[in-house]
Scaffold this active site. Structure first.
Site, short mmCIF file in Angstrom:
data_model
loop_
_atom_site.label_atom_id
_atom_site.label_comp_id
_atom_site.label_asym_id
_atom_site.label_seq_id
_atom_site.Cartn_x
_atom_site.Cartn_y
_atom_site.Cartn_z
N SER A 108 0.78 -1.19 0.04
CA SER A 108 -0.02 -0.02 0.16
C SER A 108 0.79 1.40 0.00
O SER A 108 2.10 1.40 0.59
CB SER A 108 -0.91 0.11 1.04
N TYR A 131 -1.03 6.28 -5.27
CA TYR A 131 -2.14 7.44 -5.31
C TYR A 131 -1.11 8.50 -6.03
O TYR A 131 0.07 8.81 -5.72
CB TYR A 131 -2.73 7.68 -4.06
N THR A 157 -4.33 3.32 -8.12
CA THR A 157 -5.65 3.12 -7.54
C THR A 157 -6.33 4.40 -7.82
O THR A 157 -6.06 5.53 -7.81
CB THR A 157 -5.79 3.12 -5.86
N LYS A 229 -6.63 0.06 -10.61
CA LYS A 229 -7.64 -0.67 -9.68
C LYS A 229 -8.76 0.24 -9.49
O LYS A 229 -8.37 1.56 -9.10
CB LYS A 229 -6.61 -0.70 -8.42
N HIS A 253 -13.04 -0.21 -3.63
CA HIS A 253 -12.24 -0.01 -2.60
C HIS A 253 -12.67 -0.56 -1.06
O HIS A 253 -12.63 0.20 -0.21
CB HIS A 253 -12.03 1.57 -2.42
N VAL A 287 -14.07 -11.43 -0.58
CA VAL A 287 -13.54 -12.88 -0.74
C VAL A 287 -13.29 -13.15 0.89
O VAL A 287 -12.48 -12.90 1.64
CB VAL A 287 -12.31 -12.96 -1.47
N ARG A 288 -14.37 -14.35 1.33
CA ARG A 288 -13.96 -15.03 2.39
C ARG A 288 -13.74 -16.62 2.42
O ARG A 288 -13.57 -17.07 3.47
CB ARG A 288 -15.16 -14.39 3.43
#
Length: 364
Positions: A108, A131, A157, A229, A253, A287-288
């Site tokens: 990130s 960014y 992003t 993204k 996001h 997604v889990r």
């Protein structure tokens, strides 16, 4: 053992117990009513699997290739902010877990460890999330540092011209620590007023004028491939292709920006059809379960990104927690593929899932 963790969702409970409320809310929360946050998970549950039987599934092959890099399974680590709020070792622990799992971690922009520190922590393939700020020289600095440190792609992003309104952060008066990658480049003072300092800070320095024509500038400062993204529509997917994106990440996001946008799994197929498989399409959000990964692959994704579960694993059990999250998802995907009659990723097809749209069309 009664306390054995048997599903990824259990890590969220453990993280809530381990973290201060301010930090847990920062990671777990979404924008405004949190409609999109909830839908990202719920819409996966509306997709039905359609298995094939009497298939030889004695060997299951899950490795895949993203931009020329082989990973052990189509499960990557999404860019998420400030891992040291979750665990003292922060992104270094996450990076080591990614390396052990043999997958790609996207570091990130708002990491609490620098691009150099993460690169030195282990030998693995990494992408860097970017960014673009009003001061373009900062983007140049970060991109050059990422290239020098061996990062293999830039993930732009695109869905954050301003910061979304996260009401929990406002109530908690959430304050951002100094961002490691910006040390010496920009000063971040902790605001002491009655509201969170995250919104005024990000809105002040982020370049809200950055648009499609500026992708050419970004491409001019790096030799790395650029993934975009934040794509949710056919129209934006087409534009991304026109400007030469090397990949597309379908993302809202994590429901943290504009509320009431669609769940990413519900628009994935539209984006895939617009791209025509010319570049990889990755899915981020919700997604889990291994079944979620399978559903995304059936609808055309080449891989999925996992964000919050990684943070929850990190908060609960450090590096071991991140490894556990990733391996649980992989193991569940392997079982799903076997039970669905798909010995390889190429065997997973659109006919293996049934969506609400399919059911509606069958009634017409």
């Amino acid at each position: 053992m009664a306390d054995e963790i048997v599903s990824v969702n259990e890590f969220q409970v453990l993280a809530r117990q381990a973290l201060p409320k301010m930090y847990y809310d920062f990671y777990a929360g979404g924008a405004e009513d949190e409609h999109t946050l909830k839908k990202n998970v719920q819409e996966f549950q509306r997709i039905i699997l359609q298995p094939r039987v009497l298939v030889d599934v004695s060997n299951i092959a899950m490795s895949t290739n993203i931009l020329g890099y082989t990973i052990s399974a189509p499960i990557m680590i999404a860019p998420t902010a400030m891992h040291k709020l979750a665990h003292p070792e922060g992104e270094l622990a996450t990076a080591r877990a990614a390396a052990e799992f043999n997958t790609i971690m996207i570091l990130s922009f708002t990491a609490s460890s620098s691009v150099e520190e993460v690169a030195a922590s282990c030998d693995a393939v990494r992408f860097f999330q970017l960014y673009v700020l009003k001061r373009r020289d900062i983007a140049v600095n970060l991109v050059q540092r990422a290239e020098k440190s061996g990062y293999k792609a830039i993930v732009l992003t695109a869905d954050r011209p301003r910061r979304g309104r996260k009401e929990a952060d406002i109530k908690n008066k959430m304050n951002l620590p100094q961002l490691k990658n910006l040390e010496g480049l920009i000063s971040i003072e902790v605001f002491s007023d009655k509201s969170s300092n995250t919104k005024p800070y990000t809105n002040e320095i982020f370049d809200s004028s950055f648009c499609w024509r500026d992708i050419a500038w970004l491409k001019s400062i790096t030799n790395l491939p650029i993934l975009i993204k934040g794509i949710l529509t056919r129209e934006d997917a087409t534009k991304a292709m026109e400007v030469g994106a090397a990949g597309i990440i379908v993302s809202n996001h994590g429901g943290r920006q504009l509320d009431y946008t669609p769940a990413t799994i519900s628009v994935l197929e539209e984006v895939v059809q617009a791209v025509g498989r010319k570049v990889p399409v990755l899915l981020d959000g919700g997604v889990r379960r291994g079944t979620d990964v399978f559903k995304a692959l059936a609808l055309g994704a080449q891989a999925v990104l996992v964000g919050r579960p990684v943070i929850y694993g990190l908060a609960a059990k450090g590096e071991a927690g991140v490894r556990k999250v990733m391996h649980m998802l992989k193991d569940e995907l392997e079982l799903t593929m076997a039970l669905a009659g798909c010995p390889t990723l190429k065997d997973i097809s659109r006919s293996h899932v049934r969506t609400d749209r399919d059911r509606l069309q069958s009634l017409l």
